[in-house]
Motif scaffolding. Structure first.
Motif: not given
Lengths: 209, 209
Positions: A76-80, A82, A113, A157, A162, B196-204, B208-209
């Motif tokens: 579900a998460g954006r970082h996951e 990637l 990160e 990226v 997003g 990606s962490a900067e743009r979308f955050g790190t956690g699920p 995003p955005g």
């Protein structure tokens, strides 16, 4: 469409299509009786992905299966997402676990990160393999390379990620890396030629230095 | 040393050593009678090169044979050396000749030194494969990537290469690219995570955005 038309339109032979179906790389068609099934555009799209991963990415069938499963059931998460893309593309290392020295090198790059991510593991493995073959990358060189690859990642990226579905974002990250890694490596060679021409001259008759 | 000691010290099995000898990847030892030969440090060094190309570079046996032949009889000019290194490492393209559009893209990059070189052919092939799979690299993106890879190439083409033998310069260029291409690609992934962490955050749990 029938499997014969799917084969024609995708350029994939019927035996290979049956193999992909058996191996779970291609989702089943809609059954029309006991032995017939019909296929649609989703199958054509999936075949395009599979051929890209096999022909350009040179991924094994096992890896391709992991990729299509991840795209069908993405995290579900954006970082996951990637992380899942990077894990699918991580080469199997020739040797075992990364050396402690390589992990220290990573810590020095100050990327909080990315601790324990598939990407940092891949970096540690690549540094370990280079060191085992007698090639050490100096810390200043590694930092310069990271800066250069950061400029590349800024274009990778994209903000649009997003806004699309998780499955689409995962597909984008995987296909984008598979198709443009070879472009980057070719650009490195082209740039080496340009720098070499400046430093050593271009012709065999000009003396180096 | 005898072949048994060469095997022990190199970690390569005797059947594989015999295969390398037959295939011309390893030069013959000095004959001591009809069936015995002795080997020296030059064989150990060559085996280290062959294993690096096979294990890390995943080069085919045919490609490795081309590499060792080129190193044993290198071209005289510095620029031709780099071309020979790049040709040895150029992947066999999945499709045929590069598309005319890809060659135009190269011309737009304004790299006169590199026209028709193995590196520019590799770049045209990579762009053609990406386009065939539906992925087009925008001209501005390609220019930014070239700039980034130029920063990498500045550290690749070291001044010391003007002072070593042509064979040694060729070995350096081939082994350096084989061992550090994976480092660069891993750095790209690590940089993607950071961006990606900067743009979308790190956690699920973060949106995003």
């Amino acid at each position: 469409m029938r499997i014969s038309e799917l084969s024609e339109r995708s350029g994939v032979t019927i035996p290979t299509l049956k193999y992909y179906l058996r191996e779970g790389l291609l989702h089943p068609g809609e059954l029309q009786g006991a032995t017939r099934a019909t296929y649609d555009d989703s199958h054509l799209e999936r075949l395009r992905l599979v051929r890209t991963l096999v022909d350009v990415g040179r991924l094994s069938i096992e890896r391709v299966r992991e990729v299509v499963r991840a795209i069908d059931a993405p995290p579900a998460g954006r970082h996951e997402l990637l992380g899942a893309a990077h894990e699918a593309l991580r080469p199997h290392p020739a040797s075992g676990a990364p050396a402690p020295e390589a992990l220290e090198r990573l810590a020095a790059l100050d990327l909080p990160e990315c601790a324990h991510s598939p990407a940092s593991l891949q970096l540690a493995e690549a540094l370990t393999a280079a060191a085992a073959a007698g090639w050490s990358v100096e810390p200043e060189t590694l930092a310069r390379w990271l800066e250069a690859m950061r400029a590349v990642a800024e274009t990778d990226v994209v903000a649009e990620l997003g806004e699309v579905s998780p499955g689409e974002a995962l597909r984008y990250a995987i296909v984008g890396n598979v198709l443009t890694d070879p472009v980057l490596l070719a650009l490195r060679r082209v740039a080496q030629e340009a720098v070499s021409a400046e430093r050593f001259g271009t012709g065999p008759t000009r003396s180096p230095g």
